[in-house]
Design an enzyme around this catalytic site. Structure first.
Site, PDB file in Angstrom:
ATOM      1  N   ASP A   1      37.061  52.422  37.200  1.00 24.13           N
ATOM      2  CA  ASP A   1      38.082  51.476  36.761  1.00 24.13           C
ATOM      3  C   ASP A   1      37.994  51.310  35.249  1.00 24.13           C
ATOM      4  O   ASP A   1      36.906  51.245  34.672  1.00 24.13           O
ATOM      5  CB  ASP A   1      37.883  50.127  37.471  1.00 24.13           C
ATOM      6  CG  ASP A   1      39.113  49.242  37.380  1.00 24.13           C
ATOM      7  OD1 ASP A   1      39.751  49.011  38.422  1.00 24.13           O
ATOM      8  OD2 ASP A   1      39.443  48.797  36.258  1.00 24.13           O
TER       9      ASP A   1
ATOM     10  N   ASN B   1      43.322  44.969  47.536  1.00 25.32           N
ATOM     11  CA  ASN B   1      44.332  43.969  47.185  1.00 25.32           C
ATOM     12  C   ASN B   1      45.694  44.432  47.680  1.00 25.32           C
ATOM     13  O   ASN B   1      46.097  45.570  47.429  1.00 25.32           O
ATOM     14  CB  ASN B   1      44.377  43.780  45.664  1.00 25.32           C
ATOM     15  CG  ASN B   1      43.101  43.184  45.110  1.00 25.32           C
ATOM     16  OD1 ASN B   1      42.425  42.425  45.795  1.00 25.32           O
ATOM     17  ND2 ASN B   1      42.767  43.511  43.872  1.00 25.32           N
TER      18      ASN B   1
ATOM     19  N   GLN C   1      47.324  42.583  43.462  1.00 24.76           N
ATOM     20  CA  GLN C   1      47.639  44.022  43.402  1.00 24.76           C
ATOM     21  C   GLN C   1      48.557  44.242  42.213  1.00 24.76           C
ATOM     22  O   GLN C   1      49.619  43.601  42.109  1.00 24.76           O
ATOM     23  CB  GLN C   1      48.319  44.511  44.695  1.00 24.76           C
ATOM     24  CG  GLN C   1      48.513  46.037  44.669  1.00 24.76           C
ATOM     25  CD  GLN C   1      49.168  46.589  45.934  1.00 24.76           C
ATOM     26  OE1 GLN C   1      49.594  45.840  46.818  1.00 24.76           O
ATOM     27  NE2 GLN C   1      49.255  47.906  46.021  1.00 24.76           N
TER      28      GLN C   1
ATOM     29  N   HIS D   1      44.831  51.686  46.938  1.00 22.73           N
ATOM     30  CA  HIS D   1      43.526  51.946  46.326  1.00 22.73           C
ATOM     31  C   HIS D   1      42.499  50.967  46.848  1.00 22.73           C
ATOM     32  O   HIS D   1      42.803  49.825  47.156  1.00 22.73           O
ATOM     33  CB  HIS D   1      43.598  51.881  44.797  1.00 22.73           C
ATOM     34  CG  HIS D   1      44.134  50.597  44.249  1.00 22.73           C
ATOM     35  ND1 HIS D   1      45.487  50.337  44.191  1.00 22.73           N
ATOM     36  CD2 HIS D   1      43.515  49.509  43.748  1.00 22.73           C
ATOM     37  CE1 HIS D   1      45.667  49.129  43.662  1.00 22.73           C
ATOM     38  NE2 HIS D   1      44.496  48.598  43.400  1.00 22.73           N
TER      39      HIS D   1
ATOM     40  N   HIS E   1      38.886  49.211  45.836  1.00 22.41           N
ATOM     41  CA  HIS E   1      37.899  48.958  44.791  1.00 22.41           C
ATOM     42  C   HIS E   1      36.503  49.025  45.414  1.00 22.41           C
ATOM     43  O   HIS E   1      36.247  48.377  46.434  1.00 22.41           O
ATOM     44  CB  HIS E   1      38.056  47.540  44.213  1.00 22.41           C
ATOM     45  CG  HIS E   1      39.331  47.282  43.487  1.00 22.41           C
ATOM     46  ND1 HIS E   1      39.415  47.218  42.120  1.00 22.41           N
ATOM     47  CD2 HIS E   1      40.585  47.025  43.950  1.00 22.41           C
ATOM     48  CE1 HIS E   1      40.657  46.941  41.753  1.00 22.41           C
ATOM     49  NE2 HIS E   1      41.396  46.811  42.851  1.00 22.41           N
TER      50      HIS E   1
END
Ligand code: AMP
Length: 119
Positions: free
Chosen positions: A36, A92, A99, A105, A107
């Site tokens: 990230d 999210n 989001q 995706h 995390h």
């Protein structure tokens, strides 16, 4: 949406295609994992499907095997990062859940003690 689709406007599709660079830590036929840009923990990796789906539920409906691969990839990256069985996975979904990128995706967060409930 059909599996294998891409959205030319999608940030994460551009990372999948290589048009936007990312620090990739794992990739295979169905998923990609990269660090990230704004890490929230010592390890903060995003695990995404190569195919474009707007969120995790849409991915699970359209490509259930790929949805399972996200969990496999996260466990593999966690092992490579030395997290063992101490990490958090976050999916999210929707703006109220923070989001901000509408390509499914996961995390992977670890390397520090987490609080609960999340903010
Ligand atoms: P979410 O808020 O759940 O949609 O997560 C999107 C994540 O993507 C955020 O944690 C961002 O920091 C991260 N992000 C945005 N752009 C990039 C990028 N170019 N490379 C890596 N991570 C990114």
């Amino acid at each position: 949406m059909l599996g294998g689709m891409t959205d030319p406007e999608c940030l994460f599709c551009k990372i999948v295609s290589g048009a936007i660079p990312a620090e990739i830590v794992l990739q295979n036929d169905t998923v990609l994992a990269f660090r990230d840009l704004a890490p929230q923990a010592p390890t903060h990796v995003l695990v995404i499907p190569r195919s474009h789906y707007p969120n995790a539920a849409a991915l699970a409906a359209g490509e259930p095997a790929t949805a399972a691969h996200l969990f496999d990839a996260a466990a593999e990256v966690a092992g490579a990062e030395g997290l063992h069985d101490n990490y958090r996975l976050v999916l999210n979904t929707g703006p109220d859940a923070h989001q901000t990128v509408f390509h499914a995706h996961m995390h992977l967060l670890g390397g520090r003690t987490m609080g609960w409930p999340p903010g």
